[in-house]
Write a protein that holds these residues in place. Structure first.
Motif, mmCIF file in Angstrom:
data_model
loop_
_atom_site.group_PDB
_atom_site.id
_atom_site.type_symbol
_atom_site.label_atom_id
_atom_site.label_comp_id
_atom_site.label_asym_id
_atom_site.label_seq_id
_atom_site.Cartn_x
_atom_site.Cartn_y
_atom_site.Cartn_z
ATOM 1 N N LEU A 71 37.188 26.714 76.349
ATOM 2 C CA LEU A 71 37.359 25.823 77.505
ATOM 3 C C LEU A 71 38.590 24.937 77.339
ATOM 4 O O LEU A 71 38.991 24.231 78.257
ATOM 5 N N HIS A 72 39.176 24.960 76.154
ATOM 6 C CA HIS A 72 40.358 24.112 75.885
ATOM 7 C C HIS A 72 41.527 25.055 75.565
ATOM 8 O O HIS A 72 41.799 25.980 76.316
ATOM 9 N N ARG A 92 33.745 32.461 84.293
ATOM 10 C CA ARG A 92 34.696 31.532 84.919
ATOM 11 C C ARG A 92 36.071 32.163 84.932
ATOM 12 O O ARG A 92 36.383 32.951 84.041
ATOM 13 N N LEU A 93 36.893 31.792 85.885
ATOM 14 C CA LEU A 93 38.285 32.262 85.853
ATOM 15 C C LEU A 93 38.988 31.485 84.762
ATOM 16 O O LEU A 93 39.190 30.265 84.879
ATOM 17 N N GLY A 151 41.868 29.886 82.589
ATOM 18 C CA GLY A 151 43.188 29.423 83.019
ATOM 19 C C GLY A 151 43.154 28.739 84.375
ATOM 20 O O GLY A 151 44.200 28.418 84.940
ATOM 21 N N PHE A 152 41.937 28.500 84.897
ATOM 22 C CA PHE A 152 41.783 27.804 86.175
ATOM 23 C C PHE A 152 40.948 26.552 85.990
ATOM 24 O O PHE A 152 39.959 26.565 85.263
ATOM 25 N N ARG A 167 40.111 19.078 84.040
ATOM 26 C CA ARG A 167 39.393 17.817 84.220
ATOM 27 C C ARG A 167 40.249 16.789 84.955
ATOM 28 O O ARG A 167 39.746 16.016 85.765
ATOM 29 N N TYR A 222 35.856 28.258 97.763
ATOM 30 C CA TYR A 222 35.196 27.807 96.526
ATOM 31 C C TYR A 222 36.193 27.049 95.645
ATOM 32 O O TYR A 222 35.914 25.948 95.172
ATOM 33 N N ARG A 257 36.665 22.745 95.185
ATOM 34 C CA ARG A 257 36.510 22.172 93.839
ATOM 35 C C ARG A 257 37.841 21.785 93.193
ATOM 36 O O ARG A 257 37.878 21.361 92.043
ATOM 37 N N ASN A 313 45.954 26.297 85.314
ATOM 38 C CA ASN A 313 46.368 25.285 84.333
ATOM 39 C C ASN A 313 47.411 25.887 83.384
ATOM 40 O O ASN A 313 47.809 27.047 83.535
ATOM 41 N N ASP A 340 47.369 27.195 80.636
ATOM 42 C CA ASP A 340 47.048 28.423 79.905
ATOM 43 C C ASP A 340 47.158 29.683 80.767
ATOM 44 O O ASP A 340 47.087 30.788 80.254
HETATM 45 N N1 ACO Z 1 36.118 29.226 87.393
HETATM 46 C C1 ACO Z 1 35.079 29.074 88.269
HETATM 47 N N2 ACO Z 1 34.476 27.892 88.545
HETATM 48 C C2 ACO Z 1 34.935 26.810 87.905
HETATM 49 C C3 ACO Z 1 35.992 26.872 86.985
HETATM 50 C C4 ACO Z 1 36.597 28.136 86.746
HETATM 51 N N3 ACO Z 1 37.621 28.250 85.884
HETATM 52 N N4 ACO Z 1 36.245 25.640 86.498
HETATM 53 C C5 ACO Z 1 35.356 24.825 87.072
HETATM 54 N N5 ACO Z 1 34.571 25.522 87.941
HETATM 55 C C6 ACO Z 1 33.515 24.987 88.825
HETATM 56 C C7 ACO Z 1 32.268 24.608 88.041
HETATM 57 O O1 ACO Z 1 31.357 25.683 87.985
HETATM 58 C C8 ACO Z 1 31.742 23.461 88.867
HETATM 59 O O2 ACO Z 1 31.142 23.986 90.018
HETATM 60 P P1 ACO Z 1 29.827 23.257 90.660
HETATM 61 O O3 ACO Z 1 30.319 21.914 91.106
HETATM 62 O O4 ACO Z 1 29.414 24.157 91.769
HETATM 63 O O5 ACO Z 1 28.820 23.177 89.556
HETATM 64 C C9 ACO Z 1 33.001 22.723 89.314
HETATM 65 O O6 ACO Z 1 34.026 23.742 89.355
HETATM 66 C C10 ACO Z 1 33.443 21.601 88.364
HETATM 67 O O7 ACO Z 1 33.562 22.145 87.045
HETATM 68 P P2 ACO Z 1 33.269 21.347 85.724
HETATM 69 O O8 ACO Z 1 32.895 22.317 84.660
HETATM 70 O O9 ACO Z 1 32.326 20.215 86.017
HETATM 71 O O10 ACO Z 1 34.699 20.732 85.450
HETATM 72 P P3 ACO Z 1 35.173 20.079 84.096
HETATM 73 O O11 ACO Z 1 36.189 19.068 84.450
HETATM 74 O O12 ACO Z 1 34.005 19.631 83.291
HETATM 75 O O13 ACO Z 1 35.839 21.307 83.299
HETATM 76 C C11 ACO Z 1 37.412 22.928 82.585
HETATM 77 C C12 ACO Z 1 37.199 21.533 83.206
HETATM 78 C C13 ACO Z 1 36.652 23.001 81.244
HETATM 79 C C14 ACO Z 1 38.898 23.099 82.313
HETATM 80 C C15 ACO Z 1 36.893 24.013 83.558
HETATM 81 O O14 ACO Z 1 37.641 23.961 84.760
HETATM 82 C C16 ACO Z 1 36.951 25.416 82.952
HETATM 83 O O15 ACO Z 1 35.986 25.842 82.311
HETATM 84 N N6 ACO Z 1 38.093 26.175 83.150
HETATM 85 C C17 ACO Z 1 38.244 27.477 82.524
HETATM 86 C C18 ACO Z 1 38.694 27.331 81.075
HETATM 87 C C19 ACO Z 1 40.139 26.876 80.969
HETATM 88 O O16 ACO Z 1 41.029 27.389 81.617
HETATM 89 N N7 ACO Z 1 40.355 25.886 80.091
HETATM 90 C C20 ACO Z 1 41.693 25.368 79.794
HETATM 91 C C21 ACO Z 1 41.848 23.984 80.350
HETATM 92 S S1 ACO Z 1 43.490 23.385 80.069
HETATM 93 C C22 ACO Z 1 43.472 22.962 78.441
HETATM 94 O O17 ACO Z 1 42.481 22.555 77.876
HETATM 95 C C23 ACO Z 1 44.677 23.152 77.709
#
Ligand code: ACO
Length: 424
Positions: A259-260, A296-297, A299-300, A303, A348, A352, A357, A359
């Motif tokens: 997730l990071h 999850r997608l 790279g999408f 926070r 969707y 949201r 991002n 990555d």
């Molecule tokens: N694909 C699909 N749905 C998503 C995604 C995604 N990538 N990211 C968030 N959502 C949805 C969640 O399911 C949630 O939906 P809901 O409201 O219906 O329950 C809503 O969007 C909010 O998501 P949260 O998990 O509460 O957001 P949070 O801020 O806690 O998480 C994170 C941020 C971890 C980056 C998340 O967007 C994610 O998992 N992304 C994919 C992993 C990723 O690309 N990480 C790299 C981040 S950049 C970095 O760290 C360098």
């Protein structure tokens, strides 16, 4: 000073309000428990400021990222990574003399102790290089004095920055069974990393300028990102007075998660999966919208960024240029662009505020550079080390520093009596 009022069970409490240089507003709740016995509850710390910091500013709504006041776009266009390291750690851009001195130190501390090479013999050839990087960075504290003296700390900062890239390159060489290439003093930080990863004793290796430039860009873009998961980890570990190497090793472990920073590896694995499935990205887009799928997608989403991630915008442009300069035709780039376009039009993702991002496009660039997937997060970590160091140092110098120790709301069993078993 302005204040905020909180009414708790009919009692009015007045709390100070803190305003930052960019007018961000925080309610200082540090006295709340003493005044009321109540704490705040904020899972994932999405709404909690843990410190005052003068290093990096982000406005997620406007897509702004600045290191020490300098916009990321300007640094990405013109700065070398070593300048950015200096800027983050010392708070100002170096003069030519300061930069020359800093570079000299980074160059002359880039070898690792010969005894440390023996550690590599103990790792499995299939070990993930992030595991090697974190354990080797922690092991640096067994070789160098970890006292609280400023001189030792300053030298350890140089050692960490200089040796981490050597450790990273050796971890790669170990994984492919090739002999280690030692750093060369006539090469820059980025050129040295490429030389140590790609040169072999049997051939002359000239670092291609295009690789050097794009690696520099990637490292600059990753250099800091305020209180993210890994940086907060470094600060939390450092708050117990743990040494620099131990604190940064913990940050490397936090970065590894998917997730990071681990997302860059996962993005490529996801795009490959779509490609092997005939390029049907829409099927996976639908799957990502189904919360029950657990998919999850990668790279999408972010926070903090709720409009666009400026680093992703820069990298999308860079990906096109690098692939063309290197004459690489990667079908994954096409899938990534189509996927981004479709997601940005989908309710969707729009509702949201989920955008690509940093990555999302970095993995495609790493691939074009010939960097294997397992090494993507390692390169991210090398870029982030100056940020971790700057935060660790800022924390140590913070007069308000206290050991990090969140509270909790206990939801377990109430008190109950222990009845001993009839043991013999
Ligand atoms: N694909 C699909 N749905 C998503 C995604 C995604 N990538 N990211 C968030 N959502 C949805 C969640 O399911 C949630 O939906 P809901 O409201 O219906 O329950 C809503 O969007 C909010 O998501 P949260 O998990 O509460 O957001 P949070 O801020 O806690 O998480 C994170 C941020 C971890 C980056 C998340 O967007 C994610 O998992 N992304 C994919 C992993 C990723 O690309 N990480 C790299 C981040 S950049 C970095 O760290 C360098």
């Amino acid at each position: 000073m302005s204040t905020a009022k909180l009414i708790l069970e009919g009692r009015e409490l007045e709390l100070p309000v803190v305003v930052g240089t960019e007018n961000e507003t925080g309610i200082d709740i540090s006295s709340l428990r003493a005044k009321s016995m109540a704490i705040t509850l904020d899972p994932g710390y999405g709404n909690t400021g843990a410190c005052r910091s003068a290093i990096t500013f982000i406005d997620g709504e406007k897509g702004i990222l600045r290191y020490r006041g300098y916009p990321i776009e300007e640094l990405a266009r013109g700065a070398r990574f070593t300048e950015v390291c200096y800027l983050l750690i010392h708070g100002h851009l170096p003069s030519q003399d300061e930069l020359d001195g800093f570079r000299h130190l980074l160059t002359y501390h880039s070898m690792i102790h010969e005894d440390m090479k023996k550690f590599f013999e103990g790792y499995s050839h299939s070990a993930h290089p992030m595991a090697i990087l974190s354990s080797m960075v922690s092991a640096l504290s067994t070789y160098y004095p970890i006292t609280a003296s400023d001189a030792d700390i300053d030298l350890n900062i140089i050692r960490l920055l200089a040796k981490a890239k050597t450790i990273a390159a050796f971890a790669y060489k170990k994984s492919i069974g090739q002999p280690f290439s030692y750093p060369k003093n006539d090469l820059s930080y980025t050129a040295n990393l490429l030389h140590m990863m790609f040169s072999v004793p049997t051939e002359q290796y000239e670092v291609p300028a295009v690789l050097d430039d794009v690696l520099n860009l990637l490292l600059v873009l990753h250099a800091d990102h305020e209180q993210n998961c890994s940086t907060s980890t470094v600060r939390l570990v450092g708050s117990s007075d743990a040494n620099l190497f131990a604190s940064v090793a913990a940050g490397i472990c936090a970065l590894w998660g998917r997730l990071h920073g681990g997302a860059n590896q996962n993005v490529i694995e996801m795009l490959k999966m779509m490609h092997d499935d005939g390029g049907d990205f829409r099927k996976y887009l639908d799957k990502a919208k189904d919360s029950g799928s657990g998919f999850r997608l990668m790279g999408f989403g972010h926070r903090v960024y709720k409009n666009f991630d400026p680093r992703a915008t820069i990298l999308k442009e860079a990906a096109d240029k690098v692939l063309s300069d290197l004459h690489v035709d990667d079908p994954l780039l096409e899938i990534a662009k189509n996927l981004e376009e479709a997601a940005l039009e989908d309710d969707y993702f729009v509702e949201r505020k989920l955008y690509p991002n940093v990555d999302f496009y970095s993995g495609i660039i790493y691939r074009a550079m010939g960097i294997p997937t397992d090494m993507f997060t390692v390169i991210f970590a090398l870029g982030r080390i100056p940020g971790w160091v700057a935060h660790w140092k800022e924390l140590r110098q913070d007069p308000d520093r206290r050991i990090g120790r969140p509270r909790q709301i206990y939801v377990g069993e109430p008190q109950r009596a222990f009845v001993p078993m009839n043991r013999r």
